[in-house]
Design a protein around this motif. Structure first.
Motif, PDB file in Angstrom:
ATOM      1  N   GLY A 160       0.815  -1.215   0.000  1.00 23.77           N
ATOM      2  CA  GLY A 160       0.000   0.000   0.000  1.00 23.77           C
ATOM      3  C   GLY A 160       0.846   1.260   0.000  1.00 23.77           C
ATOM      4  N   ALA A 161       2.033   1.186   0.587  1.00 22.63           N
ATOM      5  CA  ALA A 161       2.932   2.344   0.583  1.00 22.63           C
ATOM      6  C   ALA A 161       3.377   2.677  -0.835  1.00 22.63           C
ATOM      7  CB  ALA A 161       4.147   2.064   1.462  1.00 22.63           C
ATOM      8  N   VAL A 162       3.761   1.664  -1.573  1.00 18.92           N
ATOM      9  CA  VAL A 162       4.187   1.867  -2.960  1.00 18.92           C
ATOM     10  C   VAL A 162       2.990   2.270  -3.818  1.00 18.92           C
ATOM     11  CG1 VAL A 162       5.247   0.768  -4.972  1.00 18.92           C
ATOM     12  CG2 VAL A 162       6.087   0.254  -2.673  1.00 18.92           C
ATOM     13  N   LEU A 163       1.865   1.627  -3.598  1.00 22.81           N
ATOM     14  CA  LEU A 163       0.652   1.931  -4.356  1.00 22.81           C
ATOM     15  C   LEU A 163       0.237   3.384  -4.168  1.00 22.81           C
ATOM     16  CD1 LEU A 163      -1.774   1.029  -6.074  1.00 22.81           C
ATOM     17  CD2 LEU A 163      -2.865   0.290  -3.952  1.00 22.81           C
ATOM     18  N   ALA A 164       0.206   3.855  -2.929  1.00 23.06           N
ATOM     19  CA  ALA A 164      -0.206   5.233  -2.658  1.00 23.06           C
ATOM     20  C   ALA A 164       0.753   6.230  -3.297  1.00 23.06           C
ATOM     21  CB  ALA A 164      -0.294   5.479  -1.163  1.00 23.06           C
ATOM     22  N   ALA A 165       2.046   6.000  -3.135  1.00 17.16           N
ATOM     23  CA  ALA A 165       3.029   6.900  -3.733  1.00 17.16           C
ATOM     24  C   ALA A 165       2.969   6.848  -5.254  1.00 17.16           C
ATOM     25  CB  ALA A 165       4.424   6.547  -3.241  1.00 17.16           C
ATOM     26  N   ALA A 180       9.060   3.834   1.581  1.00 13.78           N
ATOM     27  CA  ALA A 180       8.709   3.968   0.159  1.00 13.78           C
ATOM     28  C   ALA A 180       8.769   5.421  -0.280  1.00 13.78           C
ATOM     29  CB  ALA A 180       7.314   3.392  -0.086  1.00 13.78           C
ATOM     30  N   ASP A 181       8.268   6.313   0.561  1.00 11.64           N
ATOM     31  CA  ASP A 181       8.288   7.742   0.214  1.00 11.64           C
ATOM     32  C   ASP A 181       9.700   8.255  -0.004  1.00 11.64           C
ATOM     33  OD1 ASP A 181       5.583   8.368   0.077  1.00 11.64           O
ATOM     34  OD2 ASP A 181       5.446   8.804   2.229  1.00 11.64           O
ATOM     35  N   LEU A 182      10.644   7.828   0.823  1.00 11.29           N
ATOM     36  CA  LEU A 182      12.023   8.300   0.677  1.00 11.29           C
ATOM     37  C   LEU A 182      12.629   7.904  -0.668  1.00 11.29           C
ATOM     38  CD1 LEU A 182      13.490   7.872   4.266  1.00 11.29           C
ATOM     39  CD2 LEU A 182      12.893   9.976   3.066  1.00 11.29           C
ATOM     40  N   VAL A 183      12.274   6.729  -1.158  1.00 12.88           N
ATOM     41  CA  VAL A 183      12.783   6.315  -2.472  1.00 12.88           C
ATOM     42  C   VAL A 183      12.201   7.204  -3.566  1.00 12.88           C
ATOM     43  CG1 VAL A 183      12.766   4.463  -4.188  1.00 12.88           C
ATOM     44  CG2 VAL A 183      13.262   3.947  -1.801  1.00 12.88           C
ATOM     45  N   ALA A 238      11.454   0.896  -3.890  1.00 12.72           N
ATOM     46  CA  ALA A 238      10.518   1.442  -2.888  1.00 12.72           C
ATOM     47  C   ALA A 238       9.923   0.317  -2.045  1.00 12.72           C
ATOM     48  CB  ALA A 238       9.419   2.239  -3.575  1.00 12.72           C
ATOM     49  N   GLY A 239       9.594  -0.805  -2.673  1.00 18.67           N
ATOM     50  CA  GLY A 239       9.088  -1.956  -1.920  1.00 18.67           C
ATOM     51  C   GLY A 239      10.120  -2.511  -0.966  1.00 18.67           C
ATOM     52  N   LEU A 240      11.359  -2.603  -1.424  1.00 19.50           N
ATOM     53  CA  LEU A 240      12.447  -3.050  -0.561  1.00 19.50           C
ATOM     54  C   LEU A 240      12.615  -2.104   0.621  1.00 19.50           C
ATOM     55  CD1 LEU A 240      14.986  -4.750   0.081  1.00 19.50           C
ATOM     56  CD2 LEU A 240      16.242  -3.232  -1.457  1.00 19.50           C
ATOM     57  N   SER A 241      12.590  -0.818   0.343  1.00 18.07           N
ATOM     58  CA  SER A 241      12.749   0.173   1.398  1.00 18.07           C
ATOM     59  C   SER A 241      11.604   0.117   2.410  1.00 18.07           C
ATOM     60  CB  SER A 241      12.846   1.568   0.776  1.00 18.07           C
ATOM     61  OG  SER A 241      13.036   2.541   1.756  1.00 18.07           O
ATOM     62  N   ALA A 242      10.386  -0.067   1.926  1.00 14.97           N
ATOM     63  CA  ALA A 242       9.236  -0.186   2.838  1.00 14.97           C
ATOM     64  C   ALA A 242       9.424  -1.382   3.769  1.00 14.97           C
ATOM     65  CB  ALA A 242       7.938  -0.329   2.041  1.00 14.97           C
ATOM     66  N   GLY A 243       9.848  -2.503   3.222  1.00 20.45           N
ATOM     67  CA  GLY A 243      10.069  -3.694   4.034  1.00 20.45           C
ATOM     68  C   GLY A 243      11.198  -3.522   5.032  1.00 20.45           C
ATOM     69  N   LEU A 244      12.281  -2.881   4.605  1.00 25.67           N
ATOM     70  CA  LEU A 244      13.420  -2.700   5.494  1.00 25.67           C
ATOM     71  C   LEU A 244      13.141  -1.663   6.577  1.00 25.67           C
ATOM     72  CD1 LEU A 244      16.455  -2.971   3.050  1.00 25.67           C
ATOM     73  CD2 LEU A 244      15.487  -4.709   4.567  1.00 25.67           C
TER      74      LEU A 244
END
Length: 188
Positions: free
Chosen positions: A46-51, A91-94, A111-117
């Protein structure tokens, strides 16, 4: 009949409230954090989707914060999910690093990797991951990294692309602009 099968059938017949509930149930019955990681690495998409759709700074963080509050107060998930905005921040930072101008597969995967990490320290502290040996934690982190790249990044981008294409085809009213996705005022 095996009690796990009977329990699975009972849960299925009575209804599973969400796919998150299903993956948590499968995690419990398959018996393991690593298997659970493979099943749950898509939960921050959802983080990647929203961004990807809104294309404004903070959209992933806001979406995941709302998601976390919904999980806790509507579905009774345990309270660390109140911090779900942390995954959105990742995700936003990416997307911010690319100034919200690139939305290709590699940026979405990153962004997905960053959200998970970004979510992993919360998981580490609140889900008892610190109780396992370092060798397990390294494997757990690698599995989450790979799964988040695919599950969060690519799934979020795929759903976002589908939504944007459907929106553009539904009368052609949605247009992509440099500052985001906008729709003209509805005609009266």
């Amino acid at each position: 009949m095996d009690h796990r099968i009977e329990n699975a059938l009972f849960q299925f017949v009575l209804g599973i409230p969400s796919y998150v509930g299903l993956s948590n149930y499968v995690f419990d019955t398959t018996g393991g954090p690593v298997v659970g990681d493979l099943l749950q690495t898509w939960e921050q998409y959802g983080a990647v989707l929203a961004a990807f759709i809104v294309r404004k700074p903070g959209s992933g963080t806001i979406a995941m914060t709302i998601n976390g509050f919904g999980q806790v107060f509507l579905n009774g998930a345990h309270t660390p999910h109140l911090l779900y905005g942390v995954a959105g921040l990742g995700a936003d930072l990416v997307f911010v690093s690319f100034k919200y101008k690139r939305f290709d597969v590699s940026v979405a995967a990153l962004a997905g990797l960053s959200a998970g990490l970004f979510w992993y320290p919360v998981v580490y502290a609140t889900h008892g991951v610190y109780l396992y040996p370092t060798s397990f934690i390294v494997i757990d982190l690698l599995v989450r990294a790979l799964g988040s790249t695919i599950g969060n990044g690519l799934l979020g981008a795929a759903v976002g692309t589908a939504i944007l294409r459907i929106g553009r085809r539904a009368k052609g009213t949605y247009t992509k602009q440099s500052k985001g996705i906008t729709a003209p005022a509805p005609s009266t």
